[in-house]
Every structure is written in structure tokens, then in C-alpha cells.
Scaffold this motif. Sequence first.
Motif, PDB file in Angstrom:
ATOM      1  N   SER A  28      -8.306 -20.689  26.474  1.00  0.00           N
ATOM      2  CA  SER A  28      -8.537 -19.399  26.805  1.00  0.00           C
ATOM      3  C   SER A  28      -9.394 -18.718  25.830  1.00  0.00           C
ATOM      4  O   SER A  28      -9.150 -18.723  24.855  1.00  0.00           O
ATOM      5  CB  SER A  28      -7.285 -18.826  27.161  1.00  0.00           C
ATOM      6  N   THR A  29     -10.480 -18.037  26.457  1.00  0.00           N
ATOM      7  CA  THR A  29     -11.504 -17.273  25.479  1.00  0.00           C
ATOM      8  C   THR A  29     -10.844 -16.144  24.896  1.00  0.00           C
ATOM      9  O   THR A  29     -11.398 -15.634  23.877  1.00  0.00           O
ATOM     10  CB  THR A  29     -12.802 -16.955  26.056  1.00  0.00           C
ATOM     11  N   ASN A  30      -9.741 -15.558  25.493  1.00  0.00           N
ATOM     12  CA  ASN A  30      -9.128 -14.252  24.831  1.00  0.00           C
ATOM     13  C   ASN A  30      -7.543 -14.426  24.421  1.00  0.00           C
ATOM     14  O   ASN A  30      -7.262 -13.304  24.318  1.00  0.00           O
ATOM     15  CB  ASN A  30      -9.299 -13.300  25.947  1.00  0.00           C
ATOM     16  N   ASN A  31      -7.387 -15.761  24.351  1.00  0.00           N
ATOM     17  CA  ASN A  31      -5.840 -15.975  24.017  1.00  0.00           C
ATOM     18  C   ASN A  31      -4.894 -15.509  24.906  1.00  0.00           C
ATOM     19  O   ASN A  31      -3.755 -15.466  24.229  1.00  0.00           O
ATOM     20  CB  ASN A  31      -5.729 -15.699  22.433  1.00  0.00           C
ATOM     21  N   PHE A  32      -5.281 -15.412  25.850  1.00  0.00           N
ATOM     22  CA  PHE A  32      -4.471 -14.919  27.015  1.00  0.00           C
ATOM     23  C   PHE A  32      -3.779 -15.931  27.986  1.00  0.00           C
ATOM     24  O   PHE A  32      -4.659 -16.690  28.415  1.00  0.00           O
ATOM     25  CB  PHE A  32      -5.064 -13.690  27.862  1.00  0.00           C
ATOM     26  N   TYR A  33      -2.547 -16.001  28.016  1.00  0.00           N
ATOM     27  CA  TYR A  33      -1.853 -17.048  28.724  1.00  0.00           C
ATOM     28  C   TYR A  33      -0.651 -16.343  29.503  1.00  0.00           C
ATOM     29  O   TYR A  33       0.079 -15.361  28.940  1.00  0.00           O
ATOM     30  CB  TYR A  33      -1.068 -18.110  27.945  1.00  0.00           C
ATOM     31  N   ARG A  34      -0.063 -16.789  30.745  1.00  0.00           N
ATOM     32  CA  ARG A  34       0.901 -16.342  31.444  1.00  0.00           C
ATOM     33  C   ARG A  34       2.043 -17.271  31.540  1.00  0.00           C
ATOM     34  O   ARG A  34       1.829 -18.568  30.938  1.00  0.00           O
ATOM     35  CB  ARG A  34       0.220 -16.043  32.962  1.00  0.00           C
ATOM     36  N   GLY A  35       3.229 -16.924  31.701  1.00  0.00           N
ATOM     37  CA  GLY A  35       4.375 -17.851  31.869  1.00  0.00           C
ATOM     38  C   GLY A  35       4.462 -18.802  32.930  1.00  0.00           C
ATOM     39  O   GLY A  35       3.387 -18.530  33.997  1.00  0.00           O
ATOM     40  N   ARG A  36       4.706 -20.052  32.950  1.00  0.00           N
ATOM     41  CA  ARG A  36       4.581 -21.188  33.780  1.00  0.00           C
ATOM     42  C   ARG A  36       3.408 -21.952  33.646  1.00  0.00           C
ATOM     43  O   ARG A  36       3.167 -22.795  34.389  1.00  0.00           O
ATOM     44  CB  ARG A  36       4.953 -20.722  35.137  1.00  0.00           C
TER      45      ARG A  36
END
Length: 295
Positions: free
Chosen positions: A21-29
Amino acid sequence: MGLNATKSSSTNIDYFLRLSSTNNFYRGRSSIHGEFCLKTRRKFRIEKKIHIDLIGQLIQHHRCAQIDENEIFFTYSYPLVTSHENGIARIIRQQQQITYPFRIPLGIHLPPSCNFKEFSIIYYLNIYHDEHLLPNIRKRIILAPPVPHVNIPFPCQITDCHNISITCQLQKSFYSGRNGSIVPLLITIRNVQQHHIQSLTIQLIQTVLLNRIKYEHEIFTTIFNEIDINLQENQIKTILEFNLPSNLSPTHIPNVNCQPDNVPCLAITYEFRITKKMSDINNFDQSLSVPIGID
């Protein structure tokens, strides 16, 4: 894979960390995918292992004491490279560049990243070589809940003792709180006896529950004065628009039956709180609550 690299140097190696991720953003699952790269100048020994850790931390802000209390509640360790099976150190030769991919799964029970005046929850990646932290390579991770299911919510309604009813409805159940968005709110007021409505106060309220301790924050308050009424009609219908501020923490409702004991139980909810003020009758502290989801 999006480039998101950190580079540091010692006398022996350069090392890089690239995340998907280019903005270090991740979601659960989902999962954190990335690569750890080593470029050696001289022979490099791995006595035990190099591993990358995802760490979750609860930071309690004590404004009176001007200190913060830190609690690491989650650690997931992923081995990147280990010594040989017989315990002999692994040698990486000089002028060699090696890439080690990794994947860290994210469940659904971790609370999202957030920052309130009372506390913060943060996540970051650390890399250790033979249990020594590699400097200048820590990566902050923004963890958000899974993608919410968006629907059209039912209207919310309240009727007071003077038979004045207020009905409110949102066009959808979730709105973006990361980049800000415009929220249209349909308001219908039925005023059969045609009392004079002096004003409507509309607040966006954020309610945070951390391990059964409740915090309430007022995001904004808007007052609409002198609401006109057509004497031939007993109903007002209007659409009001509100600009959400950016970087609101997302709505999060945990499953308390599946919550691990060591993980903070965090709930974040939002509501529009609507209160009317009358000029010709006694006012009662009675508000209409309209839930809104923030993603």
C-alpha cells in the motif's frame, strides 16, 4: 507493488522495506504484503533470525501528569530468514542483494487506528535482526475496519407532547471520514398547531467506548434560526447539507463475544443530535438521534 521504502545503512548492509500500500492503509480481513530487501557490503551473519513484527499499541494520554502510558496489546511476528536447521549461522555473502517477501494477515477483531484526546491506538512494523531492532525502518500502519455494507437507512422520528414531529433521513448509511464529504440530511417537521419554531440545533456527536469507559465528543454544532412556516401548511420539508471534517476515526462496533482478552474493546459511533427550540411554548430537552456511519 507500490513503492514505500525506507533505507538505512550500517557498516555491513543497506536494508529496505517496501509495502504493497502506497499510503500504509489497510483494512480488516485483508493482509499486509511487502518485501524486505538486504544489500550487503561485506559478509553478513544471521545467528538466529530476522523477523518482522506487526505491533498494536494503546497509548493513554494523561494531560494532568503530562505523560503517556503505553501498552502493547498485540504482536504478530513473521520470520523473514532464519539460521540453518542445525543451528549454524546463515552467511550472506558480500555484494549480494536478497529480497524476502512477507504476508501478515489482519483479522476482524483488532480495533482501528485512532487518535483521541484521551488515548490513541497505533500500529507499526518493526524489524529485528537476532533480536536487535533495526534502526530507522519502523513503518506506521493505518488500520481501518473492513469495507462497510452501505444501505439506505430507515427514517428517524420523534413526536413531542405538543404533537410536533420531526423526521430525518440520510441518503445512505456510511460517509467518508478520511477525505471529508458532504452529507445531505432530509428533515421533515409536522407542526399541526403551527407553533413558532425559533431554531433547530444540529450536532454531530462522536461517542467512544473503551473498555466500558465512555467518552463523548462534539464534532460540530450548527444552529438554524427563525424557521419560517407557511400558515397554509402544517409541514416543513427541507434538505440541509453538512461538510464532514477530514480524518474522522471510522465507525467501529466490536463483537464483544469474540473479543480477545488482551485486545482493547473499542466502539466508535456517530449520530446527528437534533433539538428544536420553541418561542411560544415551554421547551423540553428532547432530542432526535440520527445514527450515521463514518468510513
